[in-house]
Design a protein around this motif. Structure first.
Motif, PDB file in Angstrom:
ATOM      1  N   ALA A  11     -18.532  97.454 -57.746  1.00 57.83           N
ATOM      2  CA  ALA A  11     -17.340  98.262 -57.999  1.00 57.83           C
ATOM      3  C   ALA A  11     -17.401  99.592 -57.253  1.00 57.83           C
ATOM      4  CB  ALA A  11     -17.168  98.503 -59.499  1.00 57.83           C
ATOM      5  N   LEU A  12     -18.566 100.228 -57.232  1.00 62.09           N
ATOM      6  CA  LEU A  12     -18.726 101.490 -56.509  1.00 62.09           C
ATOM      7  C   LEU A  12     -18.462 101.305 -55.019  1.00 62.09           C
ATOM      8  CD1 LEU A  12     -21.948 102.903 -58.197  1.00 62.09           C
ATOM      9  CD2 LEU A  12     -19.692 103.987 -58.211  1.00 62.09           C
ATOM     10  N   ILE A  13     -19.052 100.271 -54.450  1.00 64.71           N
ATOM     11  CA  ILE A  13     -18.912 100.037 -53.011  1.00 64.71           C
ATOM     12  C   ILE A  13     -17.492  99.604 -52.673  1.00 64.71           C
ATOM     13  CG2 ILE A  13     -19.668  98.547 -51.106  1.00 64.71           C
ATOM     14  CD1 ILE A  13     -22.510  98.796 -52.330  1.00 64.71           C
ATOM     15  N   ASP A  14     -16.910  98.742 -53.477  1.00 62.48           N
ATOM     16  CA  ASP A  14     -15.528  98.323 -53.237  1.00 62.48           C
ATOM     17  C   ASP A  14     -14.571  99.501 -53.343  1.00 62.48           C
ATOM     18  OD1 ASP A  14     -16.347  95.716 -52.803  1.00 62.48           O
ATOM     19  OD2 ASP A  14     -15.771  95.022 -54.811  1.00 62.48           O
ATOM     20  N   GLY A  15     -14.792 100.353 -54.332  1.00 64.66           N
ATOM     21  CA  GLY A  15     -13.958 101.550 -54.480  1.00 64.66           C
ATOM     22  C   GLY A  15     -14.085 102.490 -53.299  1.00 64.66           C
ATOM     23  N   ALA A  16     -15.313 102.683 -52.823  1.00 67.04           N
ATOM     24  CA  ALA A  16     -15.534 103.559 -51.669  1.00 67.04           C
ATOM     25  C   ALA A  16     -14.918 102.956 -50.407  1.00 67.04           C
ATOM     26  CB  ALA A  16     -17.026 103.789 -51.466  1.00 67.04           C
ATOM     27  N   ARG A  17     -15.035 101.646 -50.255  1.00 70.73           N
ATOM     28  CA  ARG A  17     -14.437 100.969 -49.095  1.00 70.73           C
ATOM     29  C   ARG A  17     -12.920 101.116 -49.128  1.00 70.73           C
ATOM     30  NH1 ARG A  17     -15.925  95.419 -49.531  1.00 70.73           N
ATOM     31  NH2 ARG A  17     -17.942  95.955 -48.685  1.00 70.73           N
ATOM     32  N   HIS A  18     -12.336 100.940 -50.304  1.00 68.39           N
ATOM     33  CA  HIS A  18     -10.884 101.068 -50.468  1.00 68.39           C
ATOM     34  C   HIS A  18     -10.433 102.501 -50.151  1.00 68.39           C
ATOM     35  CE1 HIS A  18      -6.909 100.196 -52.054  1.00 68.39           C
ATOM     36  NE2 HIS A  18      -7.002 101.276 -52.802  1.00 68.39           N
ATOM     37  N   SER A  19     -11.164 103.475 -50.663  1.00 66.71           N
ATOM     38  CA  SER A  19     -10.821 104.880 -50.402  1.00 66.71           C
ATOM     39  C   SER A  19     -10.922 105.210 -48.921  1.00 66.71           C
ATOM     40  CB  SER A  19     -11.741 105.812 -51.195  1.00 66.71           C
ATOM     41  OG  SER A  19     -11.504 105.685 -52.567  1.00 66.71           O
ATOM     42  N   ALA A  20     -11.968 104.708 -48.273  1.00 70.50           N
ATOM     43  CA  ALA A  20     -12.139 104.963 -46.841  1.00 70.50           C
ATOM     44  C   ALA A  20     -10.994 104.332 -46.047  1.00 70.50           C
ATOM     45  CB  ALA A  20     -13.484 104.410 -46.367  1.00 70.50           C
ATOM     46  N   THR A  21     -10.632 103.107 -46.410  1.00 69.55           N
ATOM     47  CA  THR A  21      -9.539 102.426 -45.713  1.00 69.55           C
ATOM     48  C   THR A  21      -8.235 103.191 -45.889  1.00 69.55           C
ATOM     49  OG1 THR A  21     -10.606 100.277 -46.001  1.00 69.55           O
ATOM     50  CG2 THR A  21      -8.240 100.263 -45.557  1.00 69.55           C
ATOM     51  N   ASN A  22      -7.967 103.663 -47.102  1.00 74.72           N
ATOM     52  CA  ASN A  22      -6.747 104.444 -47.357  1.00 74.72           C
ATOM     53  C   ASN A  22      -6.730 105.745 -46.574  1.00 74.72           C
ATOM     54  OD1 ASN A  22      -5.636 102.552 -49.048  1.00 74.72           O
ATOM     55  ND2 ASN A  22      -6.321 103.555 -50.933  1.00 74.72           N
ATOM     56  N   ALA A  23      -7.916 106.284 -46.288  1.00 73.79           N
ATOM     57  CA  ALA A  23      -8.006 107.527 -45.520  1.00 73.79           C
ATOM     58  C   ALA A  23      -8.070 107.260 -44.021  1.00 73.79           C
ATOM     59  CB  ALA A  23      -9.238 108.315 -45.959  1.00 73.79           C
ATOM     60  N   GLY A  24      -7.979 105.984 -43.628  1.00 77.23           N
ATOM     61  CA  GLY A  24      -8.029 105.641 -42.208  1.00 77.23           C
ATOM     62  C   GLY A  24      -9.425 105.689 -41.621  1.00 77.23           C
ATOM     63  N   LYS A  25     -10.427 105.572 -42.473  1.00 75.38           N
ATOM     64  CA  LYS A  25     -11.822 105.639 -42.020  1.00 75.38           C
ATOM     65  C   LYS A  25     -12.496 104.293 -42.246  1.00 75.38           C
ATOM     66  CE  LYS A  25     -12.177 110.503 -43.217  1.00 75.38           C
ATOM     67  NZ  LYS A  25     -12.863 111.506 -44.025  1.00 75.38           N
ATOM     68  N   HIS A  26     -13.644 104.139 -41.622  1.00 76.82           N
ATOM     69  CA  HIS A  26     -14.446 102.932 -41.794  1.00 76.82           C
ATOM     70  C   HIS A  26     -15.696 103.291 -42.594  1.00 76.82           C
ATOM     71  CE1 HIS A  26     -16.633  99.257 -40.960  1.00 76.82           C
ATOM     72  NE2 HIS A  26     -17.640  99.993 -40.528  1.00 76.82           N
ATOM     73  N   GLU A  79     -25.553 108.057 -54.689  1.00 75.56           N
ATOM     74  CA  GLU A  79     -26.067 109.062 -53.758  1.00 75.56           C
ATOM     75  C   GLU A  79     -25.765 108.682 -52.306  1.00 75.56           C
ATOM     76  OE1 GLU A  79     -30.201 109.349 -54.693  1.00 75.56           O
ATOM     77  OE2 GLU A  79     -29.866 110.689 -56.385  1.00 75.56           O
ATOM     78  N   ALA A  80     -25.965 107.411 -51.969  1.00 78.53           N
ATOM     79  CA  ALA A  80     -25.702 106.951 -50.601  1.00 78.53           C
ATOM     80  C   ALA A  80     -24.227 107.081 -50.266  1.00 78.53           C
ATOM     81  CB  ALA A  80     -26.178 105.513 -50.424  1.00 78.53           C
ATOM     82  N   LEU A  81     -23.377 106.760 -51.224  1.00 78.24           N
ATOM     83  CA  LEU A  81     -21.934 106.890 -50.965  1.00 78.24           C
ATOM     84  C   LEU A  81     -21.525 108.350 -50.838  1.00 78.24           C
ATOM     85  CD1 LEU A  81     -20.607 104.114 -53.372  1.00 78.24           C
ATOM     86  CD2 LEU A  81     -20.580 104.085 -50.857  1.00 78.24           C
ATOM     87  N   ALA A  82     -22.115 109.205 -51.626  1.00 76.96           N
ATOM     88  CA  ALA A  82     -21.787 110.633 -51.545  1.00 76.96           C
ATOM     89  C   ALA A  82     -22.234 111.229 -50.212  1.00 76.96           C
ATOM     90  CB  ALA A  82     -22.463 111.390 -52.694  1.00 76.96           C
ATOM     91  N   ALA A  83     -23.266 110.666 -49.619  1.00 72.26           N
ATOM     92  CA  ALA A  83     -23.782 111.184 -48.348  1.00 72.26           C
ATOM     93  C   ALA A  83     -22.931 110.755 -47.150  1.00 72.26           C
ATOM     94  CB  ALA A  83     -25.222 110.721 -48.143  1.00 72.26           C
ATOM     95  N   THR A  84     -21.998 109.835 -47.368  1.00 70.34           N
ATOM     96  CA  THR A  84     -21.189 109.361 -46.232  1.00 70.34           C
ATOM     97  C   THR A  84     -19.980 110.226 -46.010  1.00 70.34           C
ATOM     98  OG1 THR A  84     -19.955 107.814 -47.619  1.00 70.34           O
ATOM     99  CG2 THR A  84     -21.892 106.966 -46.456  1.00 70.34           C
TER     100      THR A  84
END
Length: 84
Positions: A11-26, A79-84
């Motif tokens: 869920a954390l990774i899927d949420g971060a992936r979704h947020s990045a996609t919405n922001a136009g990032k990879h 922590e890894a997601l926050a560092a990206t």
């Protein structure tokens, strides 16, 4: 109903992936998994090799190397997601 550690990590990774996609990032999920495995005690090279092998489930490997401390595994992902 509480989520298992694996479900929380997904869920954390899927949420971060979704947020990045919405922001136009990879979001480089491969690198996230590597960072987490390194935090769980693997060398950087071993973590890369493990994640590159399609026979290995990254979340399963993270939980394996985190041992009985699955909350640690979830924190390492956060922590890894926050560092990206």
């Amino acid at each position: 109903m509480s989520l298992s550690a694996a479900e929380r990590i997904h869920a954390l990774i899927d949420g971060a992936r979704h947020s990045a996609t919405n922001a136009g990032k990879h979001l480089d999920v491969h690198e996230i998994y590597v960072r987490v495995l390194v935090r769980c005690g693997l060398s950087h090279a071993d973590a890369h090799q493990m994640i590159a092998d399609p026979a290995n489930d990254p979340v399963g490997r993270i939980l394996h190397f985190a041992g009985t401390s699955h909350n640690f595994a979830v924190l390492a992902v956060e922590e890894a997601l926050a560092a990206t």
